[in-house]
Scaffold this active site. Structure first.
Site, short mmCIF file in Angstrom:
data_model
loop_
_atom_site.label_atom_id
_atom_site.label_comp_id
_atom_site.label_asym_id
_atom_site.label_seq_id
_atom_site.Cartn_x
_atom_site.Cartn_y
_atom_site.Cartn_z
N GLU A 181 25.87 42.24 47.26
CA GLU A 181 24.89 42.88 48.29
C GLU A 181 24.33 44.01 48.13
O GLU A 181 23.16 44.21 48.55
CB GLU A 181 25.93 43.02 49.55
CG GLU A 181 25.18 43.47 50.81
CD GLU A 181 26.03 43.04 52.07
OE1 GLU A 181 25.59 43.98 53.07
OE2 GLU A 181 26.52 42.25 52.35
N LYS A 182 25.05 44.93 47.36
CA LYS A 182 24.44 46.44 47.05
C LYS A 182 24.53 46.63 45.44
O LYS A 182 25.42 45.88 44.79
CB LYS A 182 25.19 47.37 47.91
CG LYS A 182 25.23 47.02 49.45
CD LYS A 182 25.85 48.34 50.18
CE LYS A 182 26.00 48.15 51.73
NZ LYS A 182 27.37 47.07 51.71
N ARG A 204 33.70 47.95 56.84
CA ARG A 204 32.88 47.55 58.11
C ARG A 204 33.81 46.25 58.56
O ARG A 204 33.45 45.23 58.72
CB ARG A 204 31.56 46.92 57.79
CG ARG A 204 30.60 48.14 57.57
CD ARG A 204 29.18 47.24 56.86
NE ARG A 204 28.14 48.46 56.40
CZ ARG A 204 27.16 48.82 57.25
NH1 ARG A 204 27.00 48.02 58.47
NH2 ARG A 204 26.49 49.53 56.83
N ASP A 215 28.91 40.88 51.20
CA ASP A 215 30.08 41.72 51.79
C ASP A 215 30.92 40.56 52.51
O ASP A 215 30.09 39.41 52.89
CB ASP A 215 29.64 42.55 52.74
CG ASP A 215 29.30 43.92 52.04
OD1 ASP A 215 29.55 44.10 50.48
OD2 ASP A 215 28.75 45.05 52.59
N ASP A 257 31.67 39.49 55.37
CA ASP A 257 31.86 39.33 56.77
C ASP A 257 30.35 38.40 56.83
O ASP A 257 29.76 37.93 56.14
CB ASP A 257 31.51 40.65 57.42
CG ASP A 257 30.11 41.47 57.04
OD1 ASP A 257 29.35 40.78 56.37
OD2 ASP A 257 30.16 42.79 57.11
N TYR A 270 36.91 48.09 51.91
CA TYR A 270 35.80 47.71 52.65
C TYR A 270 35.88 48.02 54.09
O TYR A 270 36.77 47.92 54.76
CB TYR A 270 35.55 46.02 52.77
CG TYR A 270 34.32 45.65 53.48
CD1 TYR A 270 32.95 45.83 52.98
CD2 TYR A 270 34.35 44.65 54.64
CE1 TYR A 270 31.94 45.42 53.61
CE2 TYR A 270 33.17 44.41 55.15
CZ TYR A 270 32.02 44.86 54.72
OH TYR A 270 30.91 44.25 55.45
#
Length: 649
Positions: free
Chosen positions: A8-9, A334, A104, A106, A332
């Site tokens: 994701e990043k 979030r 991520d 989610d 993580y």
């Protein structure tokens, strides 16, 4: 065979590459590993929803006659700042034989990579063979474990569909309602953006209603009566204080909360009980345990940090992201979960060692922790793709952390260490007296063993009161010396602060009267998600619909005008509850995408017809003027799409 990992990043991409065979060959936008595997990354969302004008040029000008705008075929476009990286990912996808999805853990992280695969026209066979890598700790041992536990990406497609439905529904509702009410505002002379969203508007409604309740509050006098009952315990003399509980016959003189509003009634009872026998008709002494609070979810952490440090939700999120990505000291962030997988229990010793190294203030707390104790936090049934936010086993230099980073790290670490402390123990006592036919209740509660509360600096002397309620036997008769009347006034509710507004958003069920909706909201995240709440509040402040006054959050005149102009259903959380219930249903494979979207389009059609057929609402006619429309918004966090005129959920 070439595996392509799509993270994701960049920070996650680097962590994955570090866990794969060396040597690494770093290139522009990707890393090639020693075994031929390639790791690349997104930069948050590489794609965004297009503006209405991309569907039709006429939408460049905001016009009520064009509403509702409903795309027949949804379009995404590369974000300007990410188009270069998208080209890198697209080229790598063509040359790989297997794809590893490393978004991520989610709903939004799932969609973020899946939409790139769709946009790049990945073949069905290649998509069907894609693997899912779930990482919630960027440290090397944790990443290596995750690499050995990959699952089929097909298992997670329902999460993608749910996130896609949420994104499109927010666009439809936010874009159409915001254009409609901004145009109404312009007709009334207001030049700012009146943004409307599925989540932000019920939050604004909460604040507006609270502010107006306070302004319209009329204090009322009420009266309490305590029976003072002398008691001797050895050489010690004191009064047992027992509060009068009015009987049903007193209801005509009570308010809806049971407070007595008639002083003469209280005076009459006080005169009747003076010097009368006080007989114990009920006696209860017990010890109760209070277990440590569970490790943090993001919202729980934001609430505590707002109370303790005065930090905003956005500051806490940004600080957590730095602790996770830059320092790798927490898992993580979030996360909406407060439980941990059973497998994490094996790391307790190394995590506690890291806490001792990284947060010297917690050295004593760690040294006194009993790692053989196991709180209810470890529960596989309460964990899905991600778990509670906890420290990682990584040791770091204390000087590497900023003041805010150290505060938040210590807060997370303390909450983790609490899981290895015994429960706090309270002694509770209750006596019910019959005095002249009236019921009087004495209660006491005292902390007798601190347990985990010692980590908060709370001691056994923290609470007193149980000693004023002695362990009398049922049938004991004492004498009431007198009744003590106190004149009191009802008080208005308090204005929202960042902490109490976040609590309201996570515990939104209590603001809903419908029992079924209450149940739905209790089972979901509440209003917004862990990742979006900070951005939603940020948007309301930037659009000047909310304002800060010290720690207090108040509604602005524009915010009030908008809430009074909107249909009531748009300003309460009920609609969001229905949405969340259906979106969760999609994630769990028992709700279809199409019926949800069709029903929403029908709803928006009805709202637009209603707005067009009515005159400009009176509440929009006298709003303060603004110099220029507040169209531009800073991209907050991992937004689903951005827009000069875009309105967040």
């Amino acid at each position: 065979m070439t595996r392509l990992y799509i993270a994701e990043k960049p920070s996650l991409g680097r962590a994955i590459a570090a866990a794969l065979p060396n040597p690494q060959q770093k290139d522009q936008g990707f890393i090639r590993c020693g075994n031929g595997d390639v790791v690349t990354w997104c930069i948050g969302h590489l794609l965004e929803q297009v503006e209405p004008e991309a569907y039709d040029d006429r939408y460049k000008k905001w016009n009520m006659a064009d509403l509702p705008i409903v795309p027949q075929r949804w379009q995404l476009r590369p974000r300007k700042s990410a188009s270069k990286q998208l080209a890198v990912v697209k080229k790598l996808i063509k040359t790989c034989t297997e794809i590893i999805h490393a978004g991520d853990p989610d709903r939004e992280g799932q969609l973020l990579v899946d939409e790139v695969l769709d946009y790049c026209n990945v073949t069905k066979d290649k998509q069907a063979g894609a693997q899912r890598l779930l990482i919630s700790d960027l440290n090397l041992p944790a990443v290596k474990r995750a690499l050995n536990q990959m699952r089929s990406n097909q298992e997670f497609i329902p999460l993608s569909i749910s996130a896609l439905a949420r994104s499109r529904a927010d666009w439809l509702y936010g874009m159409n309602m915001s254009r409609a009410y901004t145009l109404l505002g312009q007709q009334a002379g207001y030049q700012g953006v009146l943004s409307v969203g599925r989540v932000q508007t019920p939050v604004l409604g909460l604040v507006v209603r609270r502010d107006e309740e306070i302004e319209n509050f009329v204090p009322r006098d009420y009266f309490t009566l305590d029976a003072l009952i002398p008691y001797q315990e050895g050489a010690r003399h004191f009064d047992i204080r027992a509060r009068w509980k009015p009987s049903e016959a007193c209801q005509p003189w009570q308010d809806e909360e049971g407070r007595v509003l008639n002083r003469k009634l209280v005076e009459n009872v006080a005169s009747r009980i003076a010097n009368q026998a006080a007989k114990v008709v009920e006696s209860e002494q017990k010890q109760t345990k209070q277990f440590a609070p569970l490790p943090y979810s993001l919202s729980a952490l934001q609430i505590d940090a707002a109370k303790r440090f005065g930090m905003s939700a956005q500051q806490v999120l940004d600080t957590c992201q730095a602790l996770y990505e830059k320092h790798k000291l927490i898992t993580y962030p979030r996360s909406d979960r407060r439980h941990l997988p059973q497998g994490h229990y094996a790391e307790a010793s190394s995590v506690c060692d890291a806490i001792s190294n990284n947060a010297k203030e917690l050295n004593v707390a760690v040294s006194q922790a009993d790692l053989t104790l196991k709180s209810k936090a470890w529960n596989d049934k309460k964990v899905d793709a991600h778990h509670a936010i906890i420290p990682t086993p990584k040791k770091a230099s204390v000087n590497a952390l900023s003041a805010n980073e150290m505060k938040i790290y210590q807060q997370i670490a303390r909450q983790y260490v609490m899981q290895f402390y015994p429960a706090a123990v309270y002694a509770e006592a209750k006596l019910v007296f019959d005095i002249a036919g009236g019921e009087f209740i004495a209660k006491g509660r005292q902390l007798v063993f601190s347990g985990w509360k010692a980590l908060l600096g709370q001691t056994n002397e923290e609470e007193t009161g149980v000693d004023t309620v002695p362990p009398l036997s049922k049938g004991t008769v004492l004498t009431c010396r007198e009744g003590e009347i106190k004149d009191r006034k009802t008080e208005p509710p308090k204005h929202f602060t960042e902490a109490s507004l976040l609590q309201a958003m996570t515990g939104i069920a209590r603001f809903v009267s419908d029992k079924e909706l209450k149940k739905i909201l209790k089972e979901t995240d509440g209003l917004g998600t862990e990742a979006t709440r900070a951005g939603i509040l940020d948007t309301l402040f930037k659009r000047q619909l909310l304002k800060r006054q010290g720690k207090t959050i108040l509604s602005s005149p524009a915010g009030r005008g908008l809430i009074h102009a909107l249909p009531a259903e748009s300003t309460y959380p009920d609609m969001t509850a229905h949405w969340e219930h259906q979106l969760q249903g999609m994630a769990e494979r028992n709700q279809a995408y199409q019926p949800f979207m069709s029903a929403l389009q029908g709803k928006i059609d009805g709202l637009m017809q209603q707005i067009k057929s009515q005159p400009v609402p009176e509440s929009l006619r006298h709003l303060p003027k603004v110099e220029k429309p507040a169209f531009k918004r800073k991209r907050v966090g991992r937004a689903k799409y951005s827009s000069k005129k875009r309105v967040a959920s």
